[in-house]
Design an enzyme around this catalytic site. Structure first.
Site, PDB file in Angstrom:
ATOM      1  N   ALA A  63       0.862  -1.181   0.000  1.00 11.06           N
ATOM      2  CA  ALA A  63       0.000   0.000   0.000  1.00 11.06           C
ATOM      3  C   ALA A  63       0.901   1.234   0.000  1.00 11.06           C
ATOM      4  O   ALA A  63       2.097   1.130   0.278  1.00 11.06           O
ATOM      5  CB  ALA A  63      -0.861  -0.015   1.259  1.00 11.06           C
ATOM      6  N   GLY A 102       0.611  -5.106   0.808  1.00  8.90           N
ATOM      7  CA  GLY A 102      -0.590  -5.059  -0.009  1.00  8.90           C
ATOM      8  C   GLY A 102      -0.377  -5.625  -1.404  1.00  8.90           C
ATOM      9  O   GLY A 102      -1.327  -6.099  -2.038  1.00  8.90           O
ATOM     10  N   GLU A 105      -0.812  -9.222  -0.977  1.00  8.29           N
ATOM     11  CA  GLU A 105      -2.240  -9.467  -0.700  1.00  8.29           C
ATOM     12  C   GLU A 105      -3.065  -9.416  -1.982  1.00  8.29           C
ATOM     13  O   GLU A 105      -3.986 -10.216  -2.181  1.00  8.29           O
ATOM     14  CB  GLU A 105      -2.752  -8.442   0.321  1.00  8.29           C
ATOM     15  CG  GLU A 105      -2.119  -8.644   1.690  1.00  8.29           C
ATOM     16  CD  GLU A 105      -2.532  -7.559   2.673  1.00  8.29           C
ATOM     17  OE1 GLU A 105      -2.142  -6.400   2.467  1.00  8.29           O
ATOM     18  OE2 GLU A 105      -3.252  -7.876   3.635  1.00  8.29           O
ATOM     19  N   GLU A 125       4.429  -5.560   7.108  1.00 12.92           N
ATOM     20  CA  GLU A 125       3.611  -4.551   7.796  1.00 12.92           C
ATOM     21  C   GLU A 125       3.979  -4.400   9.261  1.00 12.92           C
ATOM     22  O   GLU A 125       3.941  -3.314   9.823  1.00 12.92           O
ATOM     23  CB  GLU A 125       2.120  -4.907   7.676  1.00 12.92           C
ATOM     24  CG  GLU A 125       1.501  -4.594   6.311  1.00 12.92           C
ATOM     25  CD  GLU A 125       1.633  -5.732   5.316  1.00 12.92           C
ATOM     26  OE1 GLU A 125       2.489  -6.621   5.520  1.00 12.92           O
ATOM     27  OE2 GLU A 125       0.881  -5.734   4.316  1.00 12.92           O
TER      28      GLU A 125
HETATM   29  C1  HSC Z   1       0.776  -2.283   3.387  1.00 12.63           C
HETATM   30  O1  HSC Z   1       0.939  -2.763   2.309  1.00 12.63           O
HETATM   31  C2  HSC Z   1      -0.519  -2.352   4.149  1.00 12.63           C
HETATM   32  C3  HSC Z   1      -1.502  -3.344   3.577  1.00 12.63           C
HETATM   33  O2  HSC Z   1      -1.342  -4.605   4.194  1.00 12.63           O
HETATM   34  C4  HSC Z   1      -2.936  -3.026   3.918  1.00 12.63           C
HETATM   35  C5  HSC Z   1      -3.418  -1.706   3.567  1.00 12.63           C
HETATM   36  C6  HSC Z   1      -4.879  -1.658   3.901  1.00 12.63           C
HETATM   37  C7  HSC Z   1      -5.342  -0.254   4.026  1.00 12.63           C
HETATM   38  C8  HSC Z   1      -6.745  -0.251   4.559  1.00 12.63           C
HETATM   39  C9  HSC Z   1      -7.189   1.109   4.768  1.00 12.63           C
HETATM   40  C10 HSC Z   1      -8.602   1.147   5.389  1.00 12.63           C
HETATM   41  N1  HSC Z   1       4.660   3.384  -0.056  1.00 12.63           N
HETATM   42  O3  HSC Z   1      13.354   1.773   0.077  1.00 12.63           O
HETATM   43  P1  HSC Z   1      13.727   2.508  -1.169  1.00 12.63           P
HETATM   44  C11 HSC Z   1       9.370   4.806  -1.451  1.00 12.63           C
HETATM   45  S1  HSC Z   1       2.024  -1.408   4.172  1.00 12.63           S
HETATM   46  C12 HSC Z   1       5.116   4.590  -0.377  1.00 12.63           C
HETATM   47  O4  HSC Z   1      14.738   3.598  -1.066  1.00 12.63           O
HETATM   48  P2  HSC Z   1      14.855   0.099  -2.266  1.00 12.63           P
HETATM   49  C13 HSC Z   1      10.500   5.135  -0.482  1.00 12.63           C
HETATM   50  O5  HSC Z   1      10.058   5.988   0.533  1.00 12.63           O
HETATM   51  C14 HSC Z   1       3.370  -1.482   3.059  1.00 12.63           C
HETATM   52  N2  HSC Z   1       6.401   4.827  -0.714  1.00 12.63           N
HETATM   53  O6  HSC Z   1      14.123   1.514  -2.355  1.00 12.63           O
HETATM   54  C15 HSC Z   1      11.495   5.782  -1.419  1.00 12.63           C
HETATM   55  O7  HSC Z   1      11.070   7.099  -1.650  1.00 12.63           O
HETATM   56  P3  HSC Z   1      12.140   8.281  -1.851  1.00 12.63           P
HETATM   57  C16 HSC Z   1       4.035  -2.791   3.085  1.00 12.63           C
HETATM   58  C17 HSC Z   1       7.235   3.783  -0.709  1.00 12.63           C
HETATM   59  O8  HSC Z   1      15.037  -0.339  -3.660  1.00 12.63           O
HETATM   60  C18 HSC Z   1      11.305   5.014  -2.728  1.00 12.63           C
HETATM   61  O9  HSC Z   1      10.015   4.411  -2.642  1.00 12.63           O
HETATM   62  N3  HSC Z   1       5.230  -2.713   2.277  1.00 12.63           N
HETATM   63  C19 HSC Z   1       6.818   2.499  -0.378  1.00 12.63           C
HETATM   64  O10 HSC Z   1      16.028   0.177  -1.348  1.00 12.63           O
HETATM   65  C20 HSC Z   1      12.336   3.906  -2.915  1.00 12.63           C
HETATM   66  O11 HSC Z   1      12.354   3.095  -1.748  1.00 12.63           O
HETATM   67  C21 HSC Z   1       6.409  -2.348   2.795  1.00 12.63           C
HETATM   68  O12 HSC Z   1       6.558  -2.116   3.969  1.00 12.63           O
HETATM   69  C22 HSC Z   1       5.459   2.311  -0.046  1.00 12.63           C
HETATM   70  N4  HSC Z   1       4.972   1.098   0.267  1.00 12.63           N
HETATM   71  O13 HSC Z   1      13.796  -0.850  -1.552  1.00 12.63           O
HETATM   72  C23 HSC Z   1       7.532  -2.244   1.810  1.00 12.63           C
HETATM   73  N5  HSC Z   1       7.884   1.652  -0.443  1.00 12.63           N
HETATM   74  O14 HSC Z   1      12.882   7.945  -3.116  1.00 12.63           O
HETATM   75  C24 HSC Z   1       8.242  -0.934   1.995  1.00 12.63           C
HETATM   76  C25 HSC Z   1       8.922   2.406  -0.835  1.00 12.63           C
HETATM   77  O15 HSC Z   1      11.292   9.499  -1.938  1.00 12.63           O
HETATM   78  N6  HSC Z   1       9.282  -0.715   1.019  1.00 12.63           N
HETATM   79  N7  HSC Z   1       8.549   3.687  -0.990  1.00 12.63           N
HETATM   80  O16 HSC Z   1      13.015   8.247  -0.614  1.00 12.63           O
HETATM   81  C26 HSC Z   1      10.461  -1.370   1.048  1.00 12.63           C
HETATM   82  O17 HSC Z   1      10.715  -2.229   1.841  1.00 12.63           O
HETATM   83  C27 HSC Z   1      11.496  -0.931   0.061  1.00 12.63           C
HETATM   84  O18 HSC Z   1      11.172   0.357  -0.396  1.00 12.63           O
HETATM   85  C28 HSC Z   1      11.636  -1.868  -1.176  1.00 12.63           C
HETATM   86  C29 HSC Z   1      12.599  -1.191  -2.198  1.00 12.63           C
HETATM   87  C30 HSC Z   1      12.235  -3.202  -0.730  1.00 12.63           C
HETATM   88  C31 HSC Z   1      10.325  -2.066  -1.851  1.00 12.63           C
END
Ligand code: HSC
Length: 592
Positions: A63, A102, A105, A125
């Protein structure tokens, strides 16, 4: 502008491509477009099957975390995911890069999942202080069993595609061009009925004790954190409840976490790490030098632990005892990191000898943050190439990079790139004795020792700080038990938990603000990240300055000012930054 979601026909298979760089996060625009494309594709009689794939370097990584904490925008992700689940034609998810949160998911609501070699999958998450909130806690146990699901959801670690296939999370690992292979796969399954829906399966409980065991392990590993325990509850619902009711329970638990201060703090750390990686005052195009080989000086366990970090990153490294080794061995290395102990005068002498022994452009680094780096650099003819590097602790994820008065931008860029190679986050700060991490550790542990010296029981002080979230290791380093009391009759003075906490933590906040006053750290976020990654400050409190914002800088300032009035000691003098924030009702991270 590229469209966020497109549909391209390949015969009777529709290829749905999400294109939202850099990580294809499921932002509002993507959700709207995906729902619309899936809706029209589902009613298109010429399409017998669909493939969902992503452009760029990765499948959906989750997400959009930037939207969290803001008013929700419809459609939400669960709505999109559950719509996918109702489709009457087969949908194949084609995964590459990192299919996370997400994103995974979404893939789990598809009927089939295929993946390219090298793909990593995960539900991280929990590290953001939340739980998978788009059906993940209900579908994963149904697909791979409760024990494996708990490991993925509560642990939050990424797994390899091979492991995912062995668990049954993906159906096939494909060679060759992924989308072409996925389209082929979709063609093969186009006529198969019934559609294999994960939501229609039952979650199998292989071992009746699995929840109890997981809860016990979680208490040990994730003490103080809320999210892992909510994750366990959500997975339990997959066993106890029908699918639809399980989703309702998942949603309620998700919402509780999303509005918690822990999740705010952990999301702050997530973005903070990425911000701290872009240092102020160092252009991103400064060239970094190649570090082909490294020497570590020292003969204590720390020096070997530091050398292990280089070896683990496959950087050739040798360890030399500066007392006895011939420095001729250093003639060809690109970096010498001194991890030996010694006073300033000895270090100046040592670095002068290193300067003679090493080739031009080799970096000379000191791991001691408590000495004057500029004075050490002045003993060499290459002050531009003298830098401080603290791997604190060597097993952790932080590389504190201390920039001296004359250290060149190139030397800093080289050190920061080294951090990446070591799998650590390099945070650049100005070299002043103590750096950031060491100075802050010294400050709160001195205050804790002062409380003991004034008669508080060491176990009491430790218990309060432990309950706040400091680790046993950090408390052991503070050595409170060996502190001498000043009163003749030993521990007699009762202290409230609150006094202990406020004195230690607010002293730490005030010292952090002083680091900003002195421009040792350029931004609050650098301090918070250093404290969380390097000083065992609990991630669920976000770092001392995030925590101060949660408490209110005014309250912290008033405590510090009052305490300073009472004790008069210089180290309690309020930081001008803290005072200014209190006067303006401001916050370290801007106004609410
Ligand atoms: C989720 O998915 C919740 C869901 O289960 C449910 C939602 C339900 C909602 C219900 C509502 C009622 N979003 O790390 P990097 C940006 S929670 C936004 O340097 P890498 C990051 O900030 C999510 N931005 O790259 C950076 O921006 P900058 C679960 C995101 O190659 C740029 O992308 N997922 C983002 O070293 C590059 O990132 C995670 O926790 C996101 N999700 O690593 C995964 N992810 O350039 C989180 C990244 O402005 N992400 N950005 O600084 C990661 O672990 C790493 O970014 C990667 C890539 C491994 C994907």
């Amino acid at each position: 502008m590229t469209e966020l979601v497109t549909l391209v026909r390949h015969g009777n298979v529709g290829l749905v491509t999400i294109d939202n760089p850099p990580v294809n996060a499921l932002s509002h625009g993507v959700r709207v477009a995906l729902l619309q494309v899936l809706g029209s594709a589902s009613g298109d009689d010429e399409l017998a099957a669909l493939v969902i794939a992503c452009a760029g370097r990765t499948f959906v990584a989750g997400a959009d975390i930037k939207e969290f904490g803001r008013p929700p925008l419809a459609p939400d992700l669960p709505e999109v995911v559950e719509f996918l689940d109702t489709l009457e034609k087969p949908v194949v998810a084609a995964l590459h890069g990192t299919a996370l949160g997400g994103g995974l998911e979404l893939a789990l609501a598809c009927h089939y999942r295929v993946a390219a070699k090298g793909t990593k999958l995960g539900l991280p998450e929990v590290t953001l202080g939340i739980l998978p909130g788009a059906g993940g806690t209900q579908r994963v146990p149904r697909l791979i069993g409760v024990a494996a699901a708990l490991e993925m959801i509560v642990g939050g670690a990424l797994i390899s595609v091979e492991k995912a296939q062995a668990l049954g999370l993906v159906d096939a690992v494909l060679d060759g061009e992924l989308t072409a292979a996925a389209i082929e796969h979709a063609r093969r399954v186009a006529d198969q009925r019934p559609l294999p829906r994960v939501s229609a399966r039952r979650a199998t409980l292989e071992d009746p004790d699995v929840f109890e065991r997981c809860t016990k392990e979680t208490h040990e590993r994730w003490r103080g954190y809320l999210a892992p325990f909510h994750c366990i509850e959500a997975v339990r619902a997959a066993v106890d409840l029908p699918f639809a009711e399980g989703l309702v329970r998942e949603r309620a638990l998700f919402q509780e976490l999303m509005s918690s201060s822990q999740s705010r703090a952990q999301r702050h750390v997530f973005f903070g790490e990425r911000e701290a990686a872009k240092p102020v005052g160092l252009a991103s195009d400064v060239p970094a030098r190649e570090l082909g080989s490294v020497a570590v000086l020292g003969n204590a366990p720390d020096a070997f632990a530091v050398a292990d970090c280089f070896a683990a990153a496959r950087i050739p490294v040798r360890v030399l005892d500066p007392g006895s080794a011939p420095f001729t061995e250093l003639a060809d290395v690109d970096l010498v990191l001194d991890a030996s102990s010694g006073e300033l005068a000895e270090k100046r002498e040592l670095f002068a000898r290193l300067d003679d022994a090493c080739k031009p452009l080799a970096l000379l680094a000191s791991s001691a943050s408590d000495l004057d780096l500029d004075a050490i650099a002045a003993a060499t003819r290459r002050a531009r190439d003298v830098i401080g590097l603290r791997l604190a602790p060597p097993t952790g994820r932080l590389l504190e990079v201390l920039r001296g008065r004359d250290t060149s931008a190139e030397a800093c860029a080289t050190a920061l790139r080294l951090g990446k190679r070591l799998g650590k986050l390099g945070v650049l700060v100005t070299a002043k004795p103590g750096g950031v991490g060491q100075r802050l550790f010294a400050r709160w542990s001195r205050e804790a020792a002062e409380l003991v010296a004034q008669g508080a029981h060491p176990e009491h002080v430790e218990r309060v700080l432990y309950d706040f979230g400091f680790t046993r290791d950090a408390l052991a380093r503070a050595r409170l038990a060996s502190t001498q009391t000043q009163s003749s009759n030993g521990a007699a003075h009762g202290r409230s938990d609150r006094e202990i906490l406020e004195r230690c933590v607010f002293a730490l906040v005030n010292e952090s603000a002083r680091l900003l006053d002195e421009q040792v750290a350029a931004r609050p976020v650098d301090i918070d990240v250093i404290c969380v990654l390097g000083q065992a400050f609990p991630a669920y409190r976000g770092g001392p300055l995030f925590y101060a914002d949660e408490v209110g800088p005014t309250s912290v300032f008033e405590f510090v000012r009052e305490y300073h009035r009472n004790v008069g000691s210089e180290e309690w003098a309020p930081s001008p930054t803290l005072e200014r924030l209190a006067a303006s009702r401001g916050r370290f991270y801007g106004r609410p």
